[in-house]
Design a protein around this motif. Structure first.
Motif, PDB file in Angstrom:
ATOM      1  N   SER A 161       0.811  -1.220   0.000  1.00 42.25           N
ATOM      2  CA  SER A 161       0.000   0.000   0.000  1.00 42.25           C
ATOM      3  C   SER A 161       0.846   1.272   0.000  1.00 42.25           C
ATOM      4  CB  SER A 161      -0.912   0.002   1.234  1.00 42.25           C
ATOM      5  OG  SER A 161      -0.117   0.001   2.402  1.00 42.25           O
ATOM      6  N   LEU A 162       2.176   1.121   0.058  1.00 47.82           N
ATOM      7  CA  LEU A 162       3.048   2.303   0.110  1.00 47.82           C
ATOM      8  C   LEU A 162       3.157   2.981  -1.252  1.00 47.82           C
ATOM      9  CD1 LEU A 162       5.986   0.813   2.232  1.00 47.82           C
ATOM     10  CD2 LEU A 162       4.067   2.212   3.042  1.00 47.82           C
ATOM     11  N   TYR A 163       3.384   4.273  -1.224  1.00 42.72           N
ATOM     12  CA  TYR A 163       3.645   5.047  -2.439  1.00 42.72           C
ATOM     13  C   TYR A 163       5.134   5.434  -2.444  1.00 42.72           C
ATOM     14  CZ  TYR A 163      -1.241   5.730  -3.923  1.00 42.72           C
ATOM     15  OH  TYR A 163      -2.513   5.540  -4.376  1.00 42.72           O
ATOM     16  N   GLN A 164       5.698   5.503  -3.639  1.00 40.42           N
ATOM     17  CA  GLN A 164       7.076   5.997  -3.772  1.00 40.42           C
ATOM     18  C   GLN A 164       7.061   7.526  -3.755  1.00 40.42           C
ATOM     19  OE1 GLN A 164       8.104   4.062  -7.503  1.00 40.42           O
ATOM     20  NE2 GLN A 164       9.344   2.557  -6.404  1.00 40.42           N
ATOM     21  N   PHE A 165       7.986   8.098  -2.999  1.00 39.22           N
ATOM     22  CA  PHE A 165       8.145   9.550  -2.993  1.00 39.22           C
ATOM     23  C   PHE A 165       9.263   9.901  -3.965  1.00 39.22           C
ATOM     24  CE2 PHE A 165       9.869  13.461  -0.714  1.00 39.22           C
ATOM     25  CZ  PHE A 165       8.898  14.302  -1.233  1.00 39.22           C
ATOM     26  N   MET A 166       8.885  10.587  -5.061  1.00 40.22           N
ATOM     27  CA  MET A 166       9.805  10.777  -6.187  1.00 40.22           C
ATOM     28  C   MET A 166      10.393  12.190  -6.239  1.00 40.22           C
ATOM     29  SD  MET A 166       9.411   7.746  -7.571  1.00 40.22           S
ATOM     30  CE  MET A 166      10.353   7.949  -9.101  1.00 40.22           C
ATOM     31  N   SER A 167      11.563  12.279  -6.859  1.00 42.89           N
ATOM     32  CA  SER A 167      12.171  13.574  -7.144  1.00 42.89           C
ATOM     33  C   SER A 167      11.294  14.335  -8.153  1.00 42.89           C
ATOM     34  CB  SER A 167      13.570  13.360  -7.729  1.00 42.89           C
ATOM     35  OG  SER A 167      13.489  12.495  -8.856  1.00 42.89           O
ATOM     36  N   HIS A 168      11.529  15.651  -8.289  1.00 41.10           N
ATOM     37  CA  HIS A 168      10.673  16.485  -9.152  1.00 41.10           C
ATOM     38  C   HIS A 168      10.772  16.080 -10.622  1.00 41.10           C
ATOM     39  CE1 HIS A 168      14.467  18.352 -10.095  1.00 41.10           C
ATOM     40  NE2 HIS A 168      13.895  19.085 -11.014  1.00 41.10           N
ATOM     41  N   ASP A 169      11.868  15.377 -10.997  1.00 43.18           N
ATOM     42  CA  ASP A 169      11.992  14.902 -12.387  1.00 43.18           C
ATOM     43  C   ASP A 169      11.464  13.469 -12.526  1.00 43.18           C
ATOM     44  OD1 ASP A 169      13.890  13.374 -11.128  1.00 43.18           O
ATOM     45  OD2 ASP A 169      15.615  14.294 -12.127  1.00 43.18           O
ATOM     46  N   MET A 170      10.913  12.933 -11.441  1.00 44.35           N
ATOM     47  CA  MET A 170      10.329  11.588 -11.395  1.00 44.35           C
ATOM     48  C   MET A 170      11.355  10.474 -11.687  1.00 44.35           C
ATOM     49  SD  MET A 170       7.234  12.098 -10.408  1.00 44.35           S
ATOM     50  CE  MET A 170       6.082  10.759 -10.749  1.00 44.35           C
ATOM     51  N   ASN A 171      12.633  10.777 -11.528  1.00 40.03           N
ATOM     52  CA  ASN A 171      13.652   9.767 -11.859  1.00 40.03           C
ATOM     53  C   ASN A 171      14.189   8.998 -10.662  1.00 40.03           C
ATOM     54  OD1 ASN A 171      13.685   9.952 -14.635  1.00 40.03           O
ATOM     55  ND2 ASN A 171      15.126  11.679 -14.631  1.00 40.03           N
ATOM     56  N   ALA A 172      14.027   9.529  -9.454  1.00 37.18           N
ATOM     57  CA  ALA A 172      14.620   8.851  -8.296  1.00 37.18           C
ATOM     58  C   ALA A 172      13.571   8.643  -7.211  1.00 37.18           C
ATOM     59  CB  ALA A 172      15.775   9.674  -7.730  1.00 37.18           C
ATOM     60  N   VAL A 173      13.627   7.465  -6.565  1.00 41.84           N
ATOM     61  CA  VAL A 173      12.757   7.183  -5.421  1.00 41.84           C
ATOM     62  C   VAL A 173      13.487   7.675  -4.175  1.00 41.84           C
ATOM     63  CG1 VAL A 173      11.506   5.425  -4.137  1.00 41.84           C
ATOM     64  CG2 VAL A 173      11.911   5.112  -6.598  1.00 41.84           C
ATOM     65  N   LEU A 174      12.957   8.732  -3.551  1.00 39.21           N
ATOM     66  CA  LEU A 174      13.626   9.321  -2.390  1.00 39.21           C
ATOM     67  C   LEU A 174      13.207   8.626  -1.106  1.00 39.21           C
ATOM     68  CD1 LEU A 174      13.038  13.066  -3.346  1.00 39.21           C
ATOM     69  CD2 LEU A 174      15.096  11.709  -3.793  1.00 39.21           C
ATOM     70  N   GLY A 175      12.012   8.005  -1.116  1.00 43.35           N
ATOM     71  CA  GLY A 175      11.527   7.359   0.092  1.00 43.35           C
ATOM     72  C   GLY A 175      10.192   6.696  -0.169  1.00 43.35           C
ATOM     73  N   TYR A 176       9.600   6.109   0.886  1.00 49.37           N
ATOM     74  CA  TYR A 176       8.273   5.502   0.762  1.00 49.37           C
ATOM     75  C   TYR A 176       7.288   6.212   1.689  1.00 49.37           C
ATOM     76  CZ  TYR A 176      10.094   1.825  -2.155  1.00 49.37           C
ATOM     77  OH  TYR A 176      10.647   1.145  -3.208  1.00 49.37           O
ATOM     78  N   LEU A 177       6.061   6.370   1.212  1.00 44.69           N
ATOM     79  CA  LEU A 177       5.025   7.109   1.932  1.00 44.69           C
ATOM     80  C   LEU A 177       3.899   6.179   2.371  1.00 44.69           C
ATOM     81  CD1 LEU A 177       4.686   9.936  -0.760  1.00 44.69           C
ATOM     82  CD2 LEU A 177       5.835  10.194   1.462  1.00 44.69           C
ATOM     83  N   LEU A 178       3.414   6.367   3.594  1.00 47.48           N
ATOM     84  CA  LEU A 178       2.211   5.660   4.036  1.00 47.48           C
ATOM     85  C   LEU A 178       0.989   6.243   3.313  1.00 47.48           C
ATOM     86  CD1 LEU A 178       2.698   5.488   7.937  1.00 47.48           C
ATOM     87  CD2 LEU A 178       3.249   3.746   6.226  1.00 47.48           C
ATOM     88  N   PRO A 179      -0.044   5.414   3.077  1.00 47.85           N
ATOM     89  CA  PRO A 179      -1.264   5.919   2.422  1.00 47.85           C
ATOM     90  C   PRO A 179      -1.872   7.110   3.171  1.00 47.85           C
ATOM     91  CG  PRO A 179      -1.322   3.518   2.604  1.00 47.85           C
ATOM     92  CD  PRO A 179      -0.110   3.973   3.341  1.00 47.85           C
ATOM     93  N   SER A 180      -1.740   7.118   4.503  1.00 46.99           N
ATOM     94  CA  SER A 180      -2.307   8.227   5.283  1.00 46.99           C
ATOM     95  C   SER A 180      -1.600   9.550   4.949  1.00 46.99           C
ATOM     96  CB  SER A 180      -2.173   7.934   6.780  1.00 46.99           C
ATOM     97  OG  SER A 180      -0.823   7.652   7.106  1.00 46.99           O
ATOM     98  N   VAL A 181      -0.319   9.482   4.607  1.00 43.53           N
ATOM     99  CA  VAL A 181       0.406  10.689   4.213  1.00 43.53           C
ATOM    100  C   VAL A 181       0.025  11.081   2.784  1.00 43.53           C
ATOM    101  CG1 VAL A 181       2.694  11.687   3.806  1.00 43.53           C
ATOM    102  CG2 VAL A 181       2.324  10.166   5.779  1.00 43.53           C
ATOM    103  N   VAL A 182      -0.094  10.071   1.925  1.00 42.77           N
ATOM    104  CA  VAL A 182      -0.477  10.347   0.532  1.00 42.77           C
ATOM    105  C   VAL A 182      -1.809  11.092   0.497  1.00 42.77           C
ATOM    106  CG1 VAL A 182      -1.078   9.305  -1.701  1.00 42.77           C
ATOM    107  CG2 VAL A 182       0.794   8.339  -0.313  1.00 42.77           C
ATOM    108  N   ASP A 183      -2.755  10.696   1.352  1.00 36.93           N
ATOM    109  CA  ASP A 183      -4.067  11.352   1.381  1.00 36.93           C
ATOM    110  C   ASP A 183      -3.944  12.836   1.701  1.00 36.93           C
ATOM    111  OD1 ASP A 183      -5.395   9.102   0.658  1.00 36.93           O
ATOM    112  OD2 ASP A 183      -5.937   8.503   2.706  1.00 36.93           O
ATOM    113  N   ILE A 184      -2.968  13.170   2.519  1.00 37.72           N
ATOM    114  CA  ILE A 184      -2.755  14.581   2.861  1.00 37.72           C
ATOM    115  C   ILE A 184      -2.076  15.319   1.698  1.00 37.72           C
ATOM    116  CG2 ILE A 184      -1.470  16.119   4.402  1.00 37.72           C
ATOM    117  CD1 ILE A 184      -2.012  13.945   6.604  1.00 37.72           C
ATOM    118  N   LEU A 185      -1.077  14.662   1.066  1.00 39.83           N
ATOM    119  CA  LEU A 185      -0.348  15.297  -0.043  1.00 39.83           C
ATOM    120  C   LEU A 185      -1.266  15.495  -1.256  1.00 39.83           C
ATOM    121  CD1 LEU A 185       3.084  13.393   0.089  1.00 39.83           C
ATOM    122  CD2 LEU A 185       2.398  15.464   1.297  1.00 39.83           C
TER     123      LEU A 185
END
Lengths: 318, 318
Positions: free
Chosen positions: B30-54
Motif C-alpha cells: 500500500s506504500l507510495y514511492q516519494f519521487m524527485s521532481h523529475d520523477m527519476n529517483a525514489v527518495l523514500g516511501y510514503l504511508l497511504p495516510s500521508v499520501v491522502d494529505i499530499l
C-alpha cells in the motif's frame, strides 16, 4: 593507463548490474533463474547458452520459458540424489569438452545451501559458475600496524606466473575457497599453511574474524574458461596483526611466487594500476575501510563502495 | 522474557520486510514511492495516510495512483525552492498538530541527496520520517581492549529517563544525527564533546573510521510519534580504543544519565534482554563482528546478520 578509482576497482569484482542500472535489462533480461527442485528458491542465474543445453536433459531439469526458470526435476528430493546427478553431469560435460571452464577441474566439492545454512547439494568447484551458484572463500590480510616512523604495511603475494587464473597478479596474503565439508576458520588455517607457511598455532591464536564481503562477479576470460558466467561470492575476512620481526609468509605450494611487505601507499598505487586480482582488490578496499584509511572524508563514493562490497545476494546462503 | 538472538536484535532495527519476505506484500503493497521532481529517483516511501494529505496539495505534489507514486511538483527545480517548500509545509503541519512526530521538532536541518552525494534539499529533522527519507548518523564505541586478565570492555551509556525517545535504554558511547551542513567526522567530534565530554583532540587523533551500517527501520511509538513511518538509515561507525586509565566519558548535555564500563559478556546479556535502543544494538553487533567476537563459527545466522546490517538502500545516498 589512467588510474583506477576505488569505485572502479569495486566494479571489476561486483560487475553484474543492479536492477536500477541501465545495463540491467540488456545483461540480465535473457538470463534464466536456476531453481530448487521445489521451485521455491533461486539458486543462481543461467546464461541462455546453458539453458539450451539443459533443455535437452528432460529427466534432470524442468525448463519453463514463460517465466525464464529452470528447476531441478522434482524427483531429486534428497541431498544425495541431487549431488550425484549434478556431479555426474559435470563429469560428462568435462569428458565431452562441453565447457572450457571445466578444464580447471579441481576435484574439490563446493557446498550449495537451501534453505539457508542447510546443505542442499555439493558440486565440483569448477562447475559452479555454469549454474551461477554462490561460492564462499576465506581471505586474510597479514599486516604490521603503523608506528611513529612508518605507515601500516601489508604482506602482498604475487600469484605464480604459471597459474591458469590471474597469473602474476597481486593477491591477499592468504585466500582460498571453502570446500565441502570444511568450516570457514578450518579452511583459513589450512590455506595459511599451504599458501604462506604460517604456523597453524599462530593463526588459531592471532587471526581475527572481522566480517565478510559479498558481490556479484561476472566472469571474464582471466578467470579461466568462458566469459559471462555469473558468480555471486561471499568472502569471510580475517586480519592477522604481526610485527616486523614475525616470521614472514613464505611461498609453499607454488600458488604465490613471492611475498612483499608494502606500505599503504604502495598498495594503493598497485591497486590503482589494476595489478590486483579483482576480488582481492575488493577485500583490500574493505580492509582500508575498516582500518580508517578510506574514510567518508577522503572517498567521494564511500557509501556506494561499502554497499557494493556487501551486496545483498538474493539466494539462500551458507 | 526469552532472550533475543542477534538476528532478532537486527530485525528490530532492520524491520521493514525484504521483497522476498511473505510480509512484504501486506506491508509494502500500500506504500507510495516519494519521487524527485523529475520523477527519476525514489527518495523514500510514503504511508497511504500521508499520501491522502499530499493529494490535496496539488500545487506542491503530483500524485499518481496508477503507479503509486508521489512526485515533488516539477516547478520545484532548485535546492532552494524545494527546501523552502518542504520546510514551510512541515511548519504548517506542526502548527496544525497534523503529525505527532513533529512534536519532536528539533530546529535542525537534515540533508537529502539526489543524485547521490549532491544536495537535493534540506528538511527539518523530525519531518524526515513522514516522507520516508534516508537519514545519517555517526556512532562511536569507546572500548578498552582485552588484556591477559580481562575481556574487552566497552563504555555503554544509559539514556536519560526524561528523553522523549527510548528513555532509559542503553546506547552506543556517542551517537548523533548528521545535520546540514556538517560533515561526518565533524559531527562525531561535536557529539563526542556534547554527549560524553571527550576532548576533541583525543577524538581527532584516536577515533578510527571503521565503515558504516545501513538498515530499514519501521518506526514504533518508542521512537516518538506515529508508528509505521519508514526510516532508512545509514550510520557511520567509529572505534575509540582507550585504556582503563583514560579519562572516562561523562554525561555533559543530559542525553546520557550514566556511563558503564562493561565487558563483552555483560553487554551481550543486556542486548539479549532488549535493553539497547534498536539501532545501537545493531551498531554494537557490527562492532562484535569486526572484533572477532561474533564469528561464522559461533553465530548460526552470521551471513543474514552481516547482510542486513549492510542493507542496500535503493535510494540516492550521501
Amino acid at each position: 593507463m589512467p588510474k583506477l578509482t576505488n569505485l572502479e576497482l569495486i566494479a571489476l569484482a561486483d560487475s553484474f548490474p543492479y536492477p536500477t542500472d541501465s545495463r540491467y535489462k540488456t545483461e540480465a533480461g535473457s538470463l534464466y533463474q536456476f531453481m530448487s527442485h521445489d521451485m521455491n528458491a533461486v539458486l543462481g542465474y543461467l546464461l541462455p547458452s546453458v539453458v539450451d543445453i539443459l533443455r535437452d536433459l528432460k529427466q534432470l531439469f524442468v525448463v519453463s520459458d514463460e517465466d525464464q526458470r529452470v528447476g531441478i526435476a522434482p524427483e531429486y528430493d534428497s541431498v544425495e540424489k541431487r549431488s550425484k546427478m549434478m556431479n555426474d553431469l559435470a563429469l560428462i560435460w568435462r569428458n565431452d569438452n562441453k565447457f572450457k571452464v571445466l578444464k580447471g577441474w579441481r576435484s574439490e566439492l563446493y557446498p550449495i545451501f537451501y534453505p539457508s545454512s542447510k546443505l542442499y547439494f555439493t558440486l565440483e568447484r569448477s562447475a559452479c559458475p555454469i549454474f551461477g551458484l554462490v561460492t564462499y572463500g576465506a581471505h586474510m590480510i597479514a599486516f604490521v600496524p603503523a608506528s611513529d616512523s612508518q605507515k601500516l604495511r601489508m604482506w602482498v603475494p604475487r600469484r605464480s606466473r604459471t597459474k591458469s587464473t590471474y597469473p602474476s597478479m597481486l593477491d591477499n596474503t592468504v585466500a582460498g575457497g571453502i570446500g565441502y565439508p570444511y568450516g570457514v576458520f578450518d579452511t583459513l588455517i589450512k590455506e595459511c599453511g599451504e599458501e604462506a607457511g604460517f604456523d597453524p598455532e599462530l593463526i588459531k591464536e592471532k587471526a581475527k574474524s572481522v566480517g565478510n564481503v559479498s558481490y556479484y562477479y561476472t566472469r571474464t576470460s582471466a578467470a579461466g574458461g568462458e566469459s559471462g558466467f555469473l558468480q555471486p561470492e561471499v568472502q569471510y575476512c580475517y586480519d592477522l596483526e604481526i610485527t616486523e620481526h614475525s616470521p614472514p609468509p613464505q611461498p609453499v605450494d607454488g600458488e604465490a611466487e613471492e611475498f612483499n611487505l608494502w606500505d599503504v601507499e604502495k598498495v594503493q598505487e598497485e591497486l590503482a594500476q589494476g595489478n590486483f586480482k579483482p576480488n582481492t582488490a575488493l577485500v583490500t578496499i574493505d580492509f582500508f575501510v575498516r582500518h580508517g584509511i578510506i574514510t567518508p572524508e577522503n572517498e567521494p563514493n564511500y557509501l556506494e563502495i561499502t554497499s557494493r562490497m556487501h551486496r545483498n545476494l538474493e539466494h539462500p546462503l551458507r
